[in-house]
Design an enzyme around this catalytic site. Structure first.
Site, PDB file in Angstrom:
ATOM      1  N   GLU A   8     -65.521  33.505  80.279  1.00  0.00           N
ATOM      2  CA  GLU A   8     -66.240  34.078  79.560  1.00  0.00           C
ATOM      3  C   GLU A   8     -67.809  34.448  79.783  1.00  0.00           C
ATOM      4  O   GLU A   8     -68.371  33.496  80.705  1.00  0.00           O
ATOM      5  CB  GLU A   8     -66.392  32.997  78.221  1.00  0.00           C
ATOM      6  CG  GLU A   8     -65.235  32.943  77.364  1.00  0.00           C
ATOM      7  CD  GLU A   8     -65.695  31.834  76.281  1.00  0.00           C
ATOM      8  OE1 GLU A   8     -66.870  31.461  75.782  1.00  0.00           O
ATOM      9  OE2 GLU A   8     -64.648  31.260  75.686  1.00  0.00           O
ATOM     10  N   GLU A  52     -63.325  24.687  76.944  1.00  0.00           N
ATOM     11  CA  GLU A  52     -64.804  23.917  76.708  1.00  0.00           C
ATOM     12  C   GLU A  52     -64.556  22.519  75.790  1.00  0.00           C
ATOM     13  O   GLU A  52     -64.959  22.263  74.775  1.00  0.00           O
ATOM     14  CB  GLU A  52     -65.749  24.504  75.938  1.00  0.00           C
ATOM     15  CG  GLU A  52     -66.003  26.213  76.581  1.00  0.00           C
ATOM     16  CD  GLU A  52     -67.096  26.873  75.921  1.00  0.00           C
ATOM     17  OE1 GLU A  52     -67.631  26.664  74.834  1.00  0.00           O
ATOM     18  OE2 GLU A  52     -67.462  28.035  76.686  1.00  0.00           O
ATOM     19  N   ARG A  83     -57.556  37.745  77.019  1.00  0.00           N
ATOM     20  CA  ARG A  83     -57.425  36.319  76.932  1.00  0.00           C
ATOM     21  C   ARG A  83     -57.857  36.063  75.423  1.00  0.00           C
ATOM     22  O   ARG A  83     -58.820  36.337  74.865  1.00  0.00           O
ATOM     23  CB  ARG A  83     -58.657  35.597  77.532  1.00  0.00           C
ATOM     24  CG  ARG A  83     -58.854  34.070  77.437  1.00  0.00           C
ATOM     25  CD  ARG A  83     -59.556  33.426  78.253  1.00  0.00           C
ATOM     26  NE  ARG A  83     -59.940  32.077  77.691  1.00  0.00           N
ATOM     27  CZ  ARG A  83     -60.963  31.424  77.344  1.00  0.00           C
ATOM     28  NH1 ARG A  83     -62.294  32.094  77.588  1.00  0.00           N
ATOM     29  NH2 ARG A  83     -61.018  30.256  76.950  1.00  0.00           N
ATOM     30  N   ASN A 133     -67.103  29.504  81.964  1.00  0.00           N
ATOM     31  CA  ASN A 133     -67.744  29.758  80.880  1.00  0.00           C
ATOM     32  C   ASN A 133     -69.087  30.088  80.911  1.00  0.00           C
ATOM     33  O   ASN A 133     -69.864  28.678  81.167  1.00  0.00           O
ATOM     34  CB  ASN A 133     -67.083  29.350  79.549  1.00  0.00           C
ATOM     35  CG  ASN A 133     -66.108  29.673  79.223  1.00  0.00           C
ATOM     36  OD1 ASN A 133     -65.020  30.220  79.968  1.00  0.00           O
ATOM     37  ND2 ASN A 133     -65.523  29.125  78.105  1.00  0.00           N
ATOM     38  N   HIS A 140     -58.671  26.283  71.332  1.00  0.00           N
ATOM     39  CA  HIS A 140     -59.887  26.678  71.429  1.00  0.00           C
ATOM     40  C   HIS A 140     -60.725  26.308  70.126  1.00  0.00           C
ATOM     41  O   HIS A 140     -60.971  27.165  69.044  1.00  0.00           O
ATOM     42  CB  HIS A 140     -59.880  28.263  71.461  1.00  0.00           C
ATOM     43  CG  HIS A 140     -61.422  28.938  71.843  1.00  0.00           C
ATOM     44  ND1 HIS A 140     -61.596  29.726  72.957  1.00  0.00           N
ATOM     45  CD2 HIS A 140     -62.611  28.802  71.346  1.00  0.00           C
ATOM     46  CE1 HIS A 140     -62.957  30.189  73.014  1.00  0.00           C
ATOM     47  NE2 HIS A 140     -63.645  29.425  72.203  1.00  0.00           N
ATOM     48  N   TYR A 164     -73.086  31.428  80.085  1.00  0.00           N
ATOM     49  CA  TYR A 164     -74.213  32.294  79.184  1.00  0.00           C
ATOM     50  C   TYR A 164     -75.413  32.185  79.494  1.00  0.00           C
ATOM     51  O   TYR A 164     -76.087  33.070  79.870  1.00  0.00           O
ATOM     52  CB  TYR A 164     -73.670  31.708  77.726  1.00  0.00           C
ATOM     53  CG  TYR A 164     -72.328  32.458  77.343  1.00  0.00           C
ATOM     54  CD1 TYR A 164     -72.309  33.483  76.741  1.00  0.00           C
ATOM     55  CD2 TYR A 164     -71.586  31.270  77.024  1.00  0.00           C
ATOM     56  CE1 TYR A 164     -71.005  33.908  75.986  1.00  0.00           C
ATOM     57  CE2 TYR A 164     -70.317  31.641  76.738  1.00  0.00           C
ATOM     58  CZ  TYR A 164     -70.037  32.811  76.248  1.00  0.00           C
ATOM     59  OH  TYR A 164     -68.827  33.184  75.603  1.00  0.00           O
TER      60      TYR A 164
HETATM   61  C1  GBH Z   1     -68.425  29.614  73.991  1.00  0.00           C
HETATM   62  O1  GBH Z   1     -69.050  28.391  73.893  1.00  0.00           O
HETATM   63  C2  GBH Z   1     -67.388  29.664  73.216  1.00  0.00           C
HETATM   64  O2  GBH Z   1     -66.173  29.309  73.963  1.00  0.00           O
HETATM   65  C3  GBH Z   1     -67.011  30.853  72.454  1.00  0.00           C
HETATM   66  O3  GBH Z   1     -66.057  30.642  71.185  1.00  0.00           O
HETATM   67  C4  GBH Z   1     -68.300  31.379  71.544  1.00  0.00           C
HETATM   68  O4  GBH Z   1     -68.240  32.265  70.662  1.00  0.00           O
HETATM   69  C5  GBH Z   1     -69.262  31.719  72.746  1.00  0.00           C
HETATM   70  O5  GBH Z   1     -69.579  30.577  73.676  1.00  0.00           O
HETATM   71  C6  GBH Z   1     -70.565  32.283  72.169  1.00  0.00           C
HETATM   72  O6  GBH Z   1     -71.245  31.034  71.607  1.00  0.00           O
HETATM   73  O7  GBH Z   1     -79.030  26.940  73.988  1.00  0.00           O
HETATM   74  O8  GBH Z   1     -79.937  27.411  76.222  1.00  0.00           O
HETATM   75  O9  GBH Z   1     -79.133  25.127  75.296  1.00  0.00           O
HETATM   76  C7  GBH Z   1     -70.364  28.445  74.513  1.00  0.00           C
HETATM   77  C8  GBH Z   1     -71.094  27.207  74.761  1.00  0.00           C
HETATM   78  C9  GBH Z   1     -72.834  25.770  74.676  1.00  0.00           C
HETATM   79  C10 GBH Z   1     -72.969  27.791  75.617  1.00  0.00           C
HETATM   80  C11 GBH Z   1     -74.214  25.422  74.419  1.00  0.00           C
HETATM   81  C12 GBH Z   1     -74.570  27.699  75.368  1.00  0.00           C
HETATM   82  C13 GBH Z   1     -76.339  26.528  75.040  1.00  0.00           C
HETATM   83  C14 GBH Z   1     -77.339  26.972  75.824  1.00  0.00           C
HETATM   84  N1  GBH Z   1     -72.452  27.042  74.733  1.00  0.00           N
HETATM   85  N2  GBH Z   1     -75.076  26.408  75.616  1.00  0.00           N
HETATM   86  S1  GBH Z   1     -79.130  26.577  75.198  1.00  0.00           S
END
Ligand code: GBH
Length: 474
Positions: A367, A171, A83, A301, A126, A303
């Site tokens: 992601e 996003e 991707r 996505n 993106h 995290y």
């Molecule tokens: C992605 O966005 C992007 O698509 C990518 O380009 C980027 O490199 C990757 O993530 C890594 O950052 O701090 O606990 O409140 C991530 C979107 C939004 C995910 C904010 C985490 C905060 C969690 N992010 N969110 S917290």
């Protein structure tokens, strides 16, 4: 090699879509070559103080000149799907006229991937809007919707013979609320009203492009959107915390989702932002229907979760439209180097919830990954036990969700390479391949071999079967 003594062999369904992801601005560099025009991220990064250490995307991973090498790397790891995103200002420097040399780069990339049998998944947007379109008002300006649809149409015509899997927009939450709301991302505007208009126009751009492409595409082309999710952890059982969590969850996890699923914007978010007088004038008749264009799959996505709290008891303000009364508490340890909590169980819950909420729409984890401070060992190996653990735990979480009925059809690791981590510059390493930003040398990390193992066996790896050099210093 007993170092990674966890994980069991849990098999994934046949035809599970494995892969790794990147984004154009984060890896390509060559920002002035072959006619590329500036994007909002070039402009933003050039202003001191916007990006940590004043890093910029001028060189990044130099992928523009090393795409052959990077495709070989994927081949070595057995990565079957890749991707990547297209840089809009590389293929339309002025936001409307095609630059053939820019387009040729993606042509060559598609050819190279095809030679190695790697299936491309192309993201059309993106975060890197051509600067000229920002000069005309950017995403808060409705005209950008038509510009995007034309651009999407053009790249589809050129690449659709080799690219069958498409992500319209990555996003929209981040583009709108970080780009125009809190100003942490390009173009660095802090205006919640503009952010809401941007959010609506990003969704409308997705829907308009999707409807147009669907008409010309055969059934062999698949379209999706990638949304970021951050489940809310309810820290305390009292009403204040419950309300903060509900409001946050509504805007973060349902605002964009409900719209693309044809449910319109969630009522509670609409009430929270009503005083901004932004959406009601922006949403025209028929827009919500356009946005609800049928998807082939939804990109997830994921995290980390978040811990919303009443502002008075929080550590940080939320700084999202309509969430003036909501703040955030830090996550539970151990945190990643981004300061994000590690909560694989939340991914399982999220995938189960989405399967139900989206009525069986296929889900692809588009992601998932983590940043840790990796270092190159004396013999050139990069041991990243924390990331190895993160992947084993999150793959196990995906597997568990599938066992319990979630409709998850794929998993793409973020990221193939260490890269330009937006406002954090090169300080945060998300790659399964280490990049030395001085020499541009690539080194496969332990987590890269772990991913390779998962792909080869179609299972959550058992540490016993990992490559021998894993965990050894030399
Ligand atoms: C992605 O966005 C992007 O698509 C990518 O380009 C980027 O490199 C990757 O993530 C890594 O950052 O701090 O606990 O409140 C991530 C979107 C939004 C995910 C904010 C985490 C905060 C969690 N992010 N969110 S917290």
């Amino acid at each position: 090699d007993g170092e990674y003594g966890f994980g069991q062999e849990l098999s994934f369904p046949r035809d599970f879509v494995w892969g790794a992801a990147t984004a154009a601005f984060q890896i390509e560099g060559a920002t002035k070559e072959d006619g590329r025009g500036p994007s909002i991220w070039d402009t933003f990064a050039a202003i001191p103080g916007n990006v940590l250490d004043n890093d910029n995307g001028d060189f990044a991973c130099d992928h523009f000149h090393r795409s052959g090498e990077d495709v070989d790397l994927m081949d070595r790891l057995g990565i079957p799907h890749y991707r990547f995103s297209l840089s809009w200002s590389r293929v339309q420097p002025d936001g409307k006229t095609v630059e053939p040399r820019g387009l040729a780069f993606y042509d060559r990339l598609a050819d190279r991937l095809a030679e190695r049998g790697i299936v491309p998944i192309a993201t059309m947007y993106h975060w890197d809007l051509p600067q000229v379109l920002q000069d005309d008002g950017g995403w808060p300006n409705r005209d950008t919707v038509a510009r995007f649809a034309d651009y999407a149409d053009m790249v589809f015509d050129r690449l659709s013979d080799r690219v069958r899997h498409w992500v319209t927009i990555n996003e929209p939450f981040c583009s709108a609320f970080f780009g125009y709301g809190n100003g942490m991302h390009a173009p660095g505007i802090s205006d919640h009203r503009a952010a809401l208009r941007a959010a609506h126009h990003l969704l409308l751009a997705h829907g308009t492009a999707l409807r147009r492409l669907r008409e010309k595409a055969g059934s062999s082309h698949k379209f999706g959107i990638a949304l970021n999710f951050a489940p809310a952890v309810i820290e305390a059982a009292d009403e204040g915390y419950r309300q903060a969590a509900r409001k946050f969850d509504c805007l973060q996890n349902r605002f964009f989702l409900d719209a693309v699923m044809g449910r319109g914007y969630p009522a509670e978010s609409l009430a929270d932002v009503a005083h901004l007088d932004a959406l009601q004038p922006a949403v025209a008749d028929g827009d919500l229907e356009t946005i609800a264009a049928p998807l082939d799959w939804l990109g997830i996505n994921y995290y980390a979760p978040c811990r919303p709290a009443p502002l008075a008891e929080a550590k940080w303000a939320c700084d999202l439209p309509g969430l003036d009364s909501v703040g955030m508490l830090p996550g539970a340890e151990p945190l990643t180097s981004m300061g994000w909590e590690q909560a694989p169980d939340r991914l399982t819950q999220l995938l189960l919830w989405l399967t139900e909420y989206c009525e069986g729409l296929p889900l692809i984890v588009a992601e998932n990954g983590a940043a840790f401070p990796d270092t190159v060992g004396p013999c050139g190996h990069v041991h990243d036990p924390q990331r190895v653990r993160y992947y084993v735990e999150h793959l196990t979480a995906v597997h568990q969700a599938i066992e319990r009925g979630a409709k998850v059809e794929g998993y793409l690791a973020w990221s193939l390479l260490d890269n330009f981590e937006w406002a954090m510059g090169y300080s945060q390493r998300f790659g399964v391949v280490h990049v030395d930003f001085e020499t541009q040398e690539r080194r496969i990390k332990d987590s890269g071999w772990l991913l390779a193992q998962a792909i080869r066996t179609n299972a959550v790896p058992n540490a016993k079967h990992l490559r021998n050099d894993l965990g050894n210093d030399c």
